[in-house]
Scaffold this active site. Structure first.
Site, mmCIF file in Angstrom:
data_model
loop_
_atom_site.group_PDB
_atom_site.id
_atom_site.type_symbol
_atom_site.label_atom_id
_atom_site.label_comp_id
_atom_site.label_asym_id
_atom_site.label_seq_id
_atom_site.Cartn_x
_atom_site.Cartn_y
_atom_site.Cartn_z
ATOM 1 N N HIS A 50 1.239 -1.372 0.331
ATOM 2 C CA HIS A 50 -0.219 -0.248 -0.001
ATOM 3 C C HIS A 50 0.753 1.226 -0.173
ATOM 4 O O HIS A 50 0.558 2.499 0.153
ATOM 5 C CB HIS A 50 -0.973 0.316 1.659
ATOM 6 C CG HIS A 50 -1.984 -1.183 1.182
ATOM 7 N ND1 HIS A 50 -2.379 -1.100 0.495
ATOM 8 C CD2 HIS A 50 -2.316 -1.912 2.106
ATOM 9 C CE1 HIS A 50 -3.817 -2.332 0.001
ATOM 10 N NE2 HIS A 50 -3.110 -2.698 1.377
ATOM 11 N N ASP B 49 -3.063 -10.927 -2.928
ATOM 12 C CA ASP B 49 -3.510 -10.427 -1.170
ATOM 13 C C ASP B 49 -4.819 -9.820 -1.850
ATOM 14 O O ASP B 49 -5.418 -9.334 -2.581
ATOM 15 C CB ASP B 49 -2.804 -9.189 -1.157
ATOM 16 C CG ASP B 49 -2.849 -9.051 0.534
ATOM 17 O OD1 ASP B 49 -1.566 -8.832 1.481
ATOM 18 O OD2 ASP B 49 -4.081 -8.054 0.236
ATOM 19 N N HIS C 62 -6.037 -7.451 -0.506
ATOM 20 C CA HIS C 62 -6.120 -5.769 -0.285
ATOM 21 C C HIS C 62 -5.760 -5.651 -1.807
ATOM 22 O O HIS C 62 -4.679 -5.525 -2.767
ATOM 23 C CB HIS C 62 -5.580 -5.044 -0.140
ATOM 24 C CG HIS C 62 -6.435 -5.043 1.664
ATOM 25 N ND1 HIS C 62 -6.287 -6.192 2.601
ATOM 26 C CD2 HIS C 62 -7.614 -4.852 2.466
ATOM 27 C CE1 HIS C 62 -6.895 -6.222 3.589
ATOM 28 N NE2 HIS C 62 -7.746 -5.680 3.635
ATOM 29 N N ASP D 79 -4.099 -13.083 2.898
ATOM 30 C CA ASP D 79 -5.678 -12.577 3.881
ATOM 31 C C ASP D 79 -6.936 -12.560 2.750
ATOM 32 O O ASP D 79 -7.917 -12.561 2.811
ATOM 33 C CB ASP D 79 -5.687 -11.193 4.434
ATOM 34 C CG ASP D 79 -4.934 -10.237 2.659
ATOM 35 O OD1 ASP D 79 -4.384 -10.779 2.428
ATOM 36 O OD2 ASP D 79 -4.113 -9.139 3.363
HETATM 37 ZN ZN ZN Z 1 -3.960 -7.716 2.622
#
Ligand code: ZN
Length: 310
Positions: free
Chosen positions: A124, A161, A163, A248
């Site tokens: 991120h 991931d 995200h 995740d």
């Molecule tokens: Zn993540």
């Protein structure tokens, strides 16, 4: 096949308090790997060094390094609502980035593939902003490092991931030499990763996003991943593949709503290795991102590392 494992107990010293991204994550991972004695002993164990300013600044502004330094020195415990730091976090995030670059050194020298088990995660982090538990973008720094030190013309970053790796996408959005491919839950944090985000200017076509709605069946998820990966492998021909390895996206993760099983991660790993064998001498670097279910994370990562090794 030699697989290197880059890890340092210092990663446990990035203290985040009561937070899903906490040191227990690495404890359960290392414990699961150690329990498999044959696997543990077959790995090439390496300790990282800290990434230099030069390595970091290929992807980040000096202002970001300076901001993190100043917050750490002042004992501030949060960069934003999600992202917690402690006085040692600058040092440890340098070490995490350094682990990713050491993994690159390994695959261009002594090992076939390499896993960097690090905290804090990185995908991120944008060029000038730490966010979403991430301080420096470990995989982006590793990709640039491979280009500068080993002449890797084309690097493929695969981010599974749950995200979207907005930071990684952002850093390479106009760059045709680094392909960013992500499957992720959408709409979801951090809000980016729509299918129409495909890169800009010369980088148009070297960003590929596969947004998946919450609860997408694992089989549909896997097919989308495999189809995209096959296409990328044919068109892009990477010299190195880096996995932004977030777990995740496994079923039962407290921060995610996707449904992959451990066997899916093993199979995705093998698919990535096949592409790497065909185009990049087998060179695969895997760098830990998310994964927050402490009951399952160790086993999931063990399945991934086993697939890389055997
Ligand atoms: Zn993540």
């Amino acid at each position: 096949m030699t697989t290197a494992l880059v890890y340092d107990p210092a990663f446990l010293e990035h203290q985040t308090g009561h937070h899903p991204e906490n040191p227990h994550r690495l404890e359960v991972i290392v414990s699961a790997l150690r329990q498999d004695e044959a696997l543990w002993e077959s790995l090439q164990h390496l300790a990282p060094r800290e990434a230099s300013d030069e390595d970091i600044m290929r992807c980040h502004s000096y202002r970001l390094i300076d901001q993190i330094r100043s917050l750490c020195e002042r004992g501030v415990s949060r960069i934003d609502l999600d992202t917690t730091i402690c006085p040692k976090s600058l040092e440890i995030s340098r070490l995490a980035a350094g682990a990713a670059t050491l993994a690159v050194d390994e695959v261009f020298n002594d090992s076939t593939n390499a896993v960097a088990l690090v905290r804090p995660p990185g995908h991120h982090a944008t060029s000038d902003r730490a966010m979403g538990f991430c301080l420096f973008n470990n995989v982006a720094i590793a990709a640039r490092y491979a280009q500068v030190h080993y002449g890797a013309d084309r690097v493929l970053i695969i981010d599974w991931d749950v995200h979207h790796g907005n930071g990684t996408q952002d850093i390479f959005y106009r760059d045709p030499s680094v392909f960013y491919f992500s499957t992720h839950q959408y709409p979801y944090y951090p809000g980016t990763g729509a299918a129409n985000e495909v890169g800009l200017d010369k980088g148009e076509g070297t960003t590929l996003n596969i947004p998946l709605s919450e609860g997408t069946p694992a089989r549909t998820h896997r097919e989308a991943f495999s189809d995209a990966l096959k296409k990328i492998g044919k068109g892009f021909q990477p010299d190195l593949i880096i996995i932004s390895a977030g777990f995740d996206s496994r079923r039962g993760d407290p921060l995610g709503g996707l449904l992959l099983e451990d066997s899916d991660f093993a199979e995705m790993t093998k698919e990535v290795m096949d592409i790497a064998d065909r185009t990049g001498g087998g060179r695969v670097v895997s760098v830990l991102e998310g994964g927050y279910n402490l009951d399952t994370l160790g086993e999931t990562v063990k399945t991934h590392v086993t697939a890389l090794k055997f």
